[in-house]
Write a protein that holds these residues in place. Structure first.
Motif, PDB file in Angstrom:
ATOM      1  N   LEU A  13       0.823  -1.212   0.000  1.00 61.87           N
ATOM      2  CA  LEU A  13       0.000   0.000   0.000  1.00 61.87           C
ATOM      3  C   LEU A  13       0.853   1.257   0.000  1.00 61.87           C
ATOM      4  N   ALA A  14       2.001   1.209   0.663  1.00 58.70           N
ATOM      5  CA  ALA A  14       2.915   2.357   0.626  1.00 58.70           C
ATOM      6  C   ALA A  14       3.401   2.595  -0.798  1.00 58.70           C
ATOM      7  N   LYS A  15       3.677   1.508  -1.529  1.00 54.44           N
ATOM      8  CA  LYS A  15       4.086   1.640  -2.926  1.00 54.44           C
ATOM      9  C   LYS A  15       2.949   2.223  -3.764  1.00 54.44           C
ATOM     10  N   ALA A  16       1.731   1.791  -3.472  1.00 57.39           N
ATOM     11  CA  ALA A  16       0.579   2.316  -4.207  1.00 57.39           C
ATOM     12  C   ALA A  16       0.431   3.820  -3.979  1.00 57.39           C
ATOM     13  N   GLU A  17       0.665   4.251  -2.742  1.00 59.99           N
ATOM     14  CA  GLU A  17       0.524   5.674  -2.424  1.00 59.99           C
ATOM     15  C   GLU A  17       1.609   6.521  -3.085  1.00 59.99           C
ATOM     16  N   ARG A  18       2.774   5.895  -3.369  1.00 66.35           N
ATOM     17  CA  ARG A  18       3.876   6.630  -3.999  1.00 66.35           C
ATOM     18  C   ARG A  18       3.934   6.410  -5.507  1.00 66.35           C
ATOM     19  N   ALA A  19       2.986   5.632  -6.046  1.00 70.71           N
ATOM     20  CA  ALA A  19       3.035   5.268  -7.460  1.00 70.71           C
ATOM     21  C   ALA A  19       2.965   6.494  -8.356  1.00 70.71           C
ATOM     22  N   ALA A  20       3.657   6.397  -9.491  1.00 79.06           N
ATOM     23  CA  ALA A  20       3.701   7.518 -10.428  1.00 79.06           C
ATOM     24  C   ALA A  20       2.422   7.629 -11.252  1.00 79.06           C
ATOM     25  N   THR A  21       1.724   6.496 -11.452  1.00 83.09           N
ATOM     26  CA  THR A  21       0.507   6.506 -12.264  1.00 83.09           C
ATOM     27  C   THR A  21      -0.625   5.814 -11.523  1.00 83.09           C
ATOM     28  N   ALA A  22      -1.869   6.100 -11.952  1.00 84.57           N
ATOM     29  CA  ALA A  22      -3.037   5.462 -11.343  1.00 84.57           C
ATOM     30  C   ALA A  22      -3.028   3.967 -11.607  1.00 84.57           C
TER      31      ALA A  22
END
Length: 241
Positions: A13-22
């Motif tokens: 989830l931390a990676k999802a929050e920092r993701a560059a795209t949707a």
């Protein structure tokens, strides 16, 4: 969830929050949901070997206004996807004071954890929502939005559980009961215990919602993070009327 899997979910989830795209964010979130579903299957299979380790019981969860009926519905449908039965308390006039979750300890824990997160997610959106038509009641629109949100969340959780069950069944030893039979027996034990605990339980009246926010709520539910765990212990329910 186990500490190792819980840590993995948090990292995803931390990676999802920092993701560059949707798209990237959705991929990480989907993985977190998949892990949560697989953990539920794992707990069920372990419980079949050690029945006393995951006892059936009840947890009462208070529900606050405004929109307490919608919040209770969200809790009930998350619980249903995780194999729990639910009892509404103080239901009437569009309000519910509490919900009793009835099921295995691990399923009740997962339900409470995820419902807390989803309630915070829904609240953060509800406070900003206004119906497209200024003549429509804001409260009615929000109630129907929350209903749509809950329906879509339940659909996604059910699908994730079905995929996890199919994956577990593919790798299950051929000798002995199948994964499907183990899970069916688990559900049946919950049903029997629930019927014994609440023999005189009445059926709740079907909700009738007049607002036009269902579609927007369902779209929000399709984007909701179904695996978030880093949430406050006491979520505020400060929604406008």
């Amino acid at each position: 969830m186990g500490a190792d899997k819980l840590d993995t979910v948090r990292k995803l989830l931390a990676k999802a929050e920092r993701a560059a795209t949707a798209e990237e964010a959705r991929a990480y979130t989907a993985k977190a949901v998949e892990l949560m579903a697989r953990h539920g299957i794992d707990e069920a299979l372990l419980g079949s070997a050690r029945p006393g380790d995951d006892e059936i019981g009840a947890t009462r969860v208070a529900v606050d206004d405004p929109y307490s009926a919608g919040k209770a519905r969200l809790l009930g449908w998350v619980g249903s996807a995780f194999g729990c039965r639910c009892v509404l308390h103080g239901a009437g006039g569009g309000k519910v004071t509490a919900v009793t979750l009835f099921g295995h300890a691990s399923d009740r824990a997962r339900t409470e954890l995820l419902h807390t997160s989803l309630l915070l997610q829904a609240t953060s959106q509800l406070v900003r929502l206004r119906p497209p038509d200024a003549r429509e009641s804001v409260a009615a629109y929000r109630r129907s939005w929350l209903h749509g949100f809950a329906v879509e969340v339940h659909r996604r959780l059910t699908e994730a559980h079905e995929r996890a069950e199919a994956d577990a069944g593919a790798g299950w030893p051929v000798d002995g009961p199948s994964v499907a039979l183990v899970l069916a027996d688990r559900r049946e034990r919950v049903e029997r215990a629930w019927a014994e605990a609440f023999p005189d339980l009445g059926r709740a009246r079907r909700s009738v919602l007049s607002g036009s926010g269902y579609g927007a709520g369902a779209r929000a539910g399709s984007r909701a993070d179904l695996g978030r765990t880093a949430v406050p212990r006491s979520p505020a329910a400060a929604l406008g009327g």
